[in-house]
Design an enzyme around this catalytic site. Structure first.
Site, PDB file in Angstrom:
ATOM      1  N   SER A  30       0.813  -1.219   0.000  1.00  0.00           N
ATOM      2  CA  SER A  30       0.000   0.000   0.000  1.00  0.00           C
ATOM      3  C   SER A  30       0.851   1.276   0.000  1.00  0.00           C
ATOM      4  O   SER A  30       0.443   2.297  -0.559  1.00  0.00           O
ATOM      5  CB  SER A  30      -0.958  -0.008   1.191  1.00  0.00           C
ATOM      6  OG  SER A  30      -0.239  -0.084   2.393  1.00  0.00           O
ATOM      7  N   ASP A  84       7.380  -4.673   6.263  1.00  0.00           N
ATOM      8  CA  ASP A  84       6.467  -4.957   7.375  1.00  0.00           C
ATOM      9  C   ASP A  84       7.130  -4.654   8.719  1.00  0.00           C
ATOM     10  O   ASP A  84       6.452  -4.260   9.672  1.00  0.00           O
ATOM     11  CB  ASP A  84       6.010  -6.419   7.296  1.00  0.00           C
ATOM     12  CG  ASP A  84       5.277  -6.677   5.995  1.00  0.00           C
ATOM     13  OD1 ASP A  84       4.246  -6.005   5.762  1.00  0.00           O
ATOM     14  OD2 ASP A  84       5.742  -7.492   5.181  1.00  0.00           O
ATOM     15  N   GLY A  96       4.315  -9.268   3.416  1.00  0.00           N
ATOM     16  CA  GLY A  96       2.922  -9.151   3.861  1.00  0.00           C
ATOM     17  C   GLY A  96       1.977  -9.142   2.666  1.00  0.00           C
ATOM     18  O   GLY A  96       0.827  -9.570   2.766  1.00  0.00           O
ATOM     19  N   GLU A 103      10.419  -9.241  -4.996  1.00  0.00           N
ATOM     20  CA  GLU A 103      11.022  -8.110  -4.279  1.00  0.00           C
ATOM     21  C   GLU A 103      12.488  -8.400  -3.960  1.00  0.00           C
ATOM     22  O   GLU A 103      13.357  -7.540  -4.090  1.00  0.00           O
ATOM     23  CB  GLU A 103      10.244  -7.838  -2.990  1.00  0.00           C
ATOM     24  CG  GLU A 103       8.848  -7.286  -3.258  1.00  0.00           C
ATOM     25  CD  GLU A 103       7.988  -7.136  -2.012  1.00  0.00           C
ATOM     26  OE1 GLU A 103       6.996  -6.408  -2.075  1.00  0.00           O
ATOM     27  OE2 GLU A 103       8.305  -7.744  -0.982  1.00  0.00           O
TER      28      GLU A 103
HETATM   29  C1  5RP Z   1       4.770  -6.853  -0.017  1.00  0.00           C
HETATM   30  C2  5RP Z   1       5.653  -6.192   0.975  1.00  0.00           C
HETATM   31  C3  5RP Z   1       5.291  -4.822   1.426  1.00  0.00           C
HETATM   32  O1  5RP Z   1       6.372  -3.985   1.201  1.00  0.00           O
HETATM   33  C4  5RP Z   1       4.978  -4.854   2.892  1.00  0.00           C
HETATM   34  O2  5RP Z   1       3.982  -5.838   3.133  1.00  0.00           O
HETATM   35  C5  5RP Z   1       4.514  -3.495   3.397  1.00  0.00           C
HETATM   36  O3  5RP Z   1       3.269  -3.222   2.873  1.00  0.00           O
HETATM   37  P1  5RP Z   1       2.469  -1.881   3.153  1.00  0.00           P
HETATM   38  O4  5RP Z   1       3.181  -0.784   2.436  1.00  0.00           O
HETATM   39  O5  5RP Z   1       1.098  -2.180   2.597  1.00  0.00           O
HETATM   40  O6  5RP Z   1       2.417  -1.659   4.646  1.00  0.00           O
HETATM   41  O7  5RP Z   1       6.636  -6.719   1.400  1.00  0.00           O
HETATM   42  O8  5RP Z   1       5.144  -8.188  -0.254  1.00  0.00           O
END
Ligand code: 5RP
Length: 220
Positions: A30, A84, A96, A103
């Site tokens: 997000s 996260d 997450g 990534e």
């Molecule tokens: C996705 C990730 C995101 O960077 C992580 O979950 C953070 O997400 P957000 O910006 O929604 O808090 O690793 O796989």
């Protein structure tokens, strides 16, 4: 300020890290969605991008940014992504959003990893956020038992298939004292595609939003 507003703030701040006339690596989640919105709203020019998920690719293309394959780009200058959890050693838990494998590939190809988070993601010890592990589906149960033997409780993420057609086990109740070691240990388990510990290749810069503004932590 709400968490959403903090994410917006750090996303807008990260625009200054976009390299001119070069490939940009773009993460998922997000905060990254807000970053892509900020690129659009501010009319920032991005030569082209490599993307860590199908969703990010779609969003980038929707605003007119060309997305190329990492096979075409080769190594590139800057990768911008959320997390996260982040500790003082610039080590992170990610995944997450279930995009950890792509990534991690992009992070490994970038000269500079700029992590964008709100202050709630800063921790002293990693592990309160359940550690995502992407697994080959036919190996799920054997991987799960090996993760449990490490002291966690691995739970299958329901209704979740990654962009690579794999499953995610979220490992609860790990207290991660040595992130590099645990990353290597979990990577060695046959059937594991990727563990969401980003310690061997952590962030170089952490931008974190607070109600007083964006703060910067940079590796010496
Ligand atoms: C996705 C990730 C995101 O960077 C992580 O979950 C953070 O997400 P957000 O910006 O929604 O808090 O690793 O796989």
């Amino acid at each position: 300020m709400t968490q959403d507003e903090l994410k917006e703030q750090v996303a807008a701040y990260a625009l200054r890290y976009i390299p001119q006339n070069a490939v940009l690596g773009v993460g998922s989640g997000s905060t990254v969605v807000k970053f892509i919105e900020a690129i659009y709203k501010q009319g920032i020019e991005v030569k082209c991008a490599v993307s860590s998920s199908n969703k990010t690719t779609q969003l980038l293309q929707d605003i007119g940014i060309k997305v190329i394959s990492p096979n075409e780009s080769g190594c590139f200058d800057v990768y911008i992504d959320g997390a996260d959890e982040v500790n003082d050693n610039f080590e992170m838990i990610k995944g997450g959003g279930a995009c950890l494998t792509r990534e991690k590939i992009l992070a490994s190809m970038a000269k500079q990893f700029v992590c964008i988070v709100d202050q709630s993601k800063l921790v002293t010890t990693l592990g309160k956020f359940p550690l995502p592990v992407e697994v080959i589906p036919m190996a799920r149960e054997i991987v799960r038992s090996k993760l449990n033997a490490l002291g966690g409780q691995a739970i299958l993420r329901e209704n979740c298939l990654t962009d690579n057609g794999c499953e995610i086990l979220d490992v609860h109740n790990l207290h991660i004292d040595n992130a590099k070691e645990l990353e290597a240990t979990i990577n060695q388990i046959p059937g594991v595609v990727t563990v969401g510990l980003f310690a061997q290749r952590g962030a170089d810069i952490v931008l974190y939003a607070t109600p007083q503004g964006v703060q910067i932590k940079q590796k010496m």
